[in-house]
Design an enzyme around this catalytic site. Structure first.
Site, PDB file in Angstrom:
ATOM      1  N   GLU A 132       0.838  -1.372   0.014  1.00  0.00           N
ATOM      2  CA  GLU A 132       0.138  -0.194  -0.525  1.00  0.00           C
ATOM      3  C   GLU A 132       0.754   1.480   0.488  1.00  0.00           C
ATOM      4  OE1 GLU A 132      -2.438  -0.424   3.079  1.00  0.00           O
ATOM      5  OE2 GLU A 132      -3.865  -2.299   2.702  1.00  0.00           O
ATOM      6  N   PRO A 133       0.495   2.242  -1.031  1.00  0.00           N
ATOM      7  CA  PRO A 133       1.497   3.396  -0.174  1.00  0.00           C
ATOM      8  C   PRO A 133       1.025   3.867   0.617  1.00  0.00           C
ATOM      9  CG  PRO A 133      -1.062   3.702  -1.737  1.00  0.00           C
ATOM     10  CD  PRO A 133      -0.504   2.293  -1.682  1.00  0.00           C
ATOM     11  N   ARG A 248      10.286 -16.458  -1.639  1.00  0.00           N
ATOM     12  CA  ARG A 248      11.823 -15.939  -0.719  1.00  0.00           C
ATOM     13  C   ARG A 248      12.519 -16.837  -1.351  1.00  0.00           C
ATOM     14  NH1 ARG A 248      10.213 -13.970   5.515  1.00  0.00           N
ATOM     15  NH2 ARG A 248       9.274 -10.966   4.159  1.00  0.00           N
ATOM     16  N   GLU A 369       9.352  -9.748  -2.166  1.00  0.00           N
ATOM     17  CA  GLU A 369       9.167 -10.625  -1.291  1.00  0.00           C
ATOM     18  C   GLU A 369      10.132 -10.341  -0.135  1.00  0.00           C
ATOM     19  OE1 GLU A 369       6.574 -12.262  -1.646  1.00  0.00           O
ATOM     20  OE2 GLU A 369       7.380 -14.512  -2.931  1.00  0.00           O
ATOM     21  N   GLY A 370      10.091  -9.191   0.275  1.00  0.00           N
ATOM     22  CA  GLY A 370      10.807  -7.905   1.782  1.00  0.00           C
ATOM     23  C   GLY A 370      11.466  -7.669   0.528  1.00  0.00           C
TER      24      GLY A 370
HETATM   25  C1  LIG Z   1       9.221  -4.769  -9.435  1.00  0.00           C
HETATM   26  C2  LIG Z   1       8.933  -5.266  -7.989  1.00  0.00           C
HETATM   27  C3  LIG Z   1       7.579  -6.182  -8.462  1.00  0.00           C
HETATM   28  C4  LIG Z   1       6.594  -5.691  -7.208  1.00  0.00           C
HETATM   29  N1  LIG Z   1       5.677  -6.345  -6.523  1.00  0.00           N
HETATM   30  C5  LIG Z   1       4.330  -6.812  -6.048  1.00  0.00           C
HETATM   31  C6  LIG Z   1       3.106  -7.037  -6.231  1.00  0.00           C
HETATM   32  O1  LIG Z   1       3.470  -7.838  -6.466  1.00  0.00           O
HETATM   33  N2  LIG Z   1       2.419  -7.342  -5.005  1.00  0.00           N
HETATM   34  C7  LIG Z   1       2.656  -6.274  -4.196  1.00  0.00           C
HETATM   35  O2  LIG Z   1       1.879  -6.682  -2.759  1.00  0.00           O
HETATM   36  N3  LIG Z   1       3.868  -5.204  -4.018  1.00  0.00           N
HETATM   37  C8  LIG Z   1       4.905  -5.454  -5.391  1.00  0.00           C
HETATM   38  N4  LIG Z   1       5.847  -4.983  -5.042  1.00  0.00           N
HETATM   39  C9  LIG Z   1       6.213  -4.128  -3.690  1.00  0.00           C
HETATM   40  C10 LIG Z   1       7.224  -4.194  -2.581  1.00  0.00           C
HETATM   41  O3  LIG Z   1       6.868  -5.721  -1.704  1.00  0.00           O
HETATM   42  C11 LIG Z   1       7.739  -3.447  -1.488  1.00  0.00           C
HETATM   43  O4  LIG Z   1       8.272  -2.367  -2.874  1.00  0.00           O
HETATM   44  C12 LIG Z   1       8.788  -4.201  -0.628  1.00  0.00           C
HETATM   45  O5  LIG Z   1       8.012  -5.256   0.072  1.00  0.00           O
HETATM   46  C13 LIG Z   1       9.359  -2.861   0.394  1.00  0.00           C
HETATM   47  O6  LIG Z   1       7.736  -2.246   0.814  1.00  0.00           O
HETATM   48  P1  LIG Z   1       7.853  -0.936   0.516  1.00  0.00           P
HETATM   49  O7  LIG Z   1       7.509  -0.317  -0.885  1.00  0.00           O
HETATM   50  O8  LIG Z   1       6.356  -0.346   0.682  1.00  0.00           O
HETATM   51  O9  LIG Z   1       8.719   0.031   1.158  1.00  0.00           O
HETATM   52  P2  LIG Z   1       8.650   0.572   2.823  1.00  0.00           P
HETATM   53  O10 LIG Z   1       7.522  -0.320   3.000  1.00  0.00           O
HETATM   54  O11 LIG Z   1       8.287   2.169   2.161  1.00  0.00           O
HETATM   55  O12 LIG Z   1       9.588   0.469   3.077  1.00  0.00           O
HETATM   56  C14 LIG Z   1      10.725   2.053   2.497  1.00  0.00           C
HETATM   57  C15 LIG Z   1      12.730   1.496   3.442  1.00  0.00           C
HETATM   58  O13 LIG Z   1      12.789   1.168   4.240  1.00  0.00           O
HETATM   59  C16 LIG Z   1      13.364  -0.084   5.254  1.00  0.00           C
HETATM   60  N5  LIG Z   1      11.566   0.099   6.204  1.00  0.00           N
HETATM   61  C17 LIG Z   1       9.998  -0.136   6.376  1.00  0.00           C
HETATM   62  N6  LIG Z   1       9.877  -0.920   7.398  1.00  0.00           N
HETATM   63  C18 LIG Z   1      11.248  -1.231   8.486  1.00  0.00           C
HETATM   64  C19 LIG Z   1      11.012  -1.642   9.108  1.00  0.00           C
HETATM   65  N7  LIG Z   1       9.738  -2.080  10.161  1.00  0.00           N
HETATM   66  N8  LIG Z   1      12.382  -2.117  10.106  1.00  0.00           N
HETATM   67  C20 LIG Z   1      13.565  -2.020   9.473  1.00  0.00           C
HETATM   68  N9  LIG Z   1      13.490  -1.463   7.676  1.00  0.00           N
HETATM   69  C21 LIG Z   1      12.225  -0.772   7.745  1.00  0.00           C
HETATM   70  C22 LIG Z   1      12.078  -1.026   4.426  1.00  0.00           C
HETATM   71  O14 LIG Z   1      13.240  -1.947   4.329  1.00  0.00           O
HETATM   72  C23 LIG Z   1      13.235  -0.395   2.723  1.00  0.00           C
HETATM   73  O15 LIG Z   1      14.569  -0.243   2.247  1.00  0.00           O
HETATM   74  C24 LIG Z   1       7.048  -4.780  -5.483  1.00  0.00           C
HETATM   75  C25 LIG Z   1       8.151  -3.789  -5.768  1.00  0.00           C
HETATM   76  C26 LIG Z   1       8.990  -4.051  -6.858  1.00  0.00           C
HETATM   77  C27 LIG Z   1       9.538  -3.495  -6.763  1.00  0.00           C
END
Ligand SMILES: Cc1cc2nc3c(=O)[nH]c(=O)nc-3n(C[C@H](O)[C@H](O)[C@H](O)COP(=O)(O)OP(=O)(O)OC[C@H]3O[C@@H](n4cnc5c(N)ncnc54)[C@H](O)[C@@H]3O)c2cc1C
Length: 391
Positions: A132-133, A248, A369-370
């Site tokens: 989610e955004p 994963r 996958e995280g």
């Molecule tokens: C090519 C691609 C395909 C994707 N496909 C899918 C899909 O099919 N379905 C889907 O649901 N998602 C998908 N995603 C999303 C992807 O799973 C997320 O980008 C990823 O899980 C990170 O979440 P976020 O982008 O919200 O980052 P954020 O949660 O905003 O995190 C930003 C940074 O802060 C760090 N961070 C966040 N929370 C914490 C914490 N509690 N402790 C320490 N560090 C933290 C993160 O590690 C990251 O470095 C895709 C992403 C990409 C790039």
């Protein structure tokens, strides 16, 4: 948990034949698709059909579900090969060969007929819809549903969803309005054509070009309660539970495959390019980089295979090992693609050198996958307990 795909459906000779067939496809036909995708920035639906017709989308599913029943650790040998190809091809094969597993553990017989089996057959496209955004991934999610009789009304936003604009259903995770944390989360199969659902394609990405990624909004979108997998409260278990461990590990093996491709390109280039009267392949600095890459790749492969075998045995360490293998493999991929590009010199920074695409595609794996931060959180939690620290 009983592993559904434990019974091998192919004997060793047939498996070797299939592996050779995939290796030939990756080196030949898939390269043609890769060039077309990079040019058109779009994955044609004919590619999905071709992958389905060649049986590549049902490799990991059990025979009784219409799949090839290839045991997980052997399936990884195949995903390693697909990952040497264009990232969009790897993405289709990885997602379709894995999503059935997320749904199947909780599906009723009717849901299995309606969603799981058609997805394995390549008749239904299902997009895993969690991120989610405006919220962190997992227990923080904000998309919510209100139940009225046999219908949930879904409101909220999702983004970065692979196949989000072309799928038939979103396998979407939300929460019952008013709940917090993992409690009250639900997993729903949401028809892409539902009223109140709007989807737009994300802007162009750095890598994995051609694969569509959707930004979704829901305004009181009706979803039949019959489309809920598992019970209310099990949503996150479906999203992050037993399914995530093999997924994963599969992504970790994708890193090994892509790193192998980068190494292949680096070796090819080092053998051709001559400076100061000698091939690069004769320079100790370059030979050391190649040696480091080979060592890095093999170390990651062995950890990934160890994690896979532990998961097949139902070991209690499997979840932690899957995070370790993903963390190790993705860092390895970063190092290997960096050295491979370095060996190409400045030319490698430009198309049509294949290393240019491989380098960009590799970066996406750090999110799938995280992230590394999440993998470390999982590993530390296994070793130290939650300890009252951050999530
Ligand atoms: C090519 C691609 C395909 C994707 N496909 C899918 C899909 O099919 N379905 C889907 O649901 N998602 C998908 N995603 C999303 C992807 O799973 C997320 O980008 C990823 O899980 C990170 O979440 P976020 O982008 O919200 O980052 P954020 O949660 O905003 O995190 C930003 C940074 O802060 C760090 N961070 C966040 N929370 C914490 C914490 N509690 N402790 C320490 N560090 C933290 C993160 O590690 C990251 O470095 C895709 C992403 C990409 C790039």
């Amino acid at each position: 948990m009983k592993q559904l795909d434990a019974a091998p459906a192919l004997d060793d000779a047939s498996f070797a034949e299939l592996r050779d067939d995939i290796a030939r496809y990756v080196a030949g036909r898939a390269e043609e698709w890769a060039q077309r995708i990079e040019l058109e920035r779009h994955v044609p639906l004919e590619l999905w059909d071709e992958l389905r017709d060649r049986g590549y989308l049902s490799l990991a599913a059990p025979v009784e579900y219409g799949g090839r029943g290839i045991p997980f650790s052997r399936y990884l040998e195949l995903i390693e090969l697909f990952s040497m190809s264009h990232a969009s091809i790897r993405m289709i094969v990885h997602v379709v060969n894995g999503t059935w597993r997320a749904m199947d553990r909780f599906a009723t017989p009717q849901q299995r007929q309606a969603f799981v089996l058609p997805s394995i057959k390549g008749e239904l496209k299902i997009a895993f819809t969690l991120t989610e955004p405006t919220a962190g991934t997992g227990a923080d999610l904000r998309c919510s549903v209100e139940r009225e009789g046999d219908t949930y009304y879904l409101s909220g936003e999702k983004h970065l969803i692979t196949f989000g604009t072309i799928c038939d259903y979103w396998l979407l995770f939300a929460r019952l309005a008013g709940t917090r944390g993992a409690e009250g989360t639900v997993a729903l199969l949401v028809d892409r054509r539902s009223p109140g659902a709007a989807v737009v394609e994300m802007d162009e990405s750095m890598g994995v070009r051609g694969t569509d990624h959707g930004r979704l909004t829901f305004e009181r979108t009706p979803v039949p309660v019959a489309n809920r997998l598992g019970e209310e409260g099990q949503g996150l278990d479906i999203a992050l539970g037993g399914f995530l461990t093999p997924s994963r590990i599969s992504v970790a093996m994708s890193c090994v495959g892509l790193a192998r491709r980068a190494q292949e390109l680096a070796i090819e280039y080092a053998r051709k390019r001559e400076t100061f009267g000698k091939k690069l392949a004769q320079r100790q600095a370059i030979r050391f980089m190649i040696a480091e890459n080979a060592t890095d790749i093999e170390a990651a492969r062995q950890l990934v295979l160890h994690a896979a075998r532990q998961w097949e045995r139902g070991s209690g360490d499997a979840a932690m090992l899957s995070s370790m293998s993903k963390l190790q493999a993705v860092d390895m991929l970063t190092r290997v693609t960096d050295r491979a590009l370095q060996i190409h010199g400045g030319s490698g920074f430009w198309q049509p050198h294949a290393i240019e695409r491989v380098y960009r595609d590799a970066r996406a794996q750090r999110f799938e996958e995280g992230t590394n931060e999440i993998q470390k959180t999982v590993i530390a939690r296994e070793l130290l307990g939650s300890g009252g620290g951050s999530a």
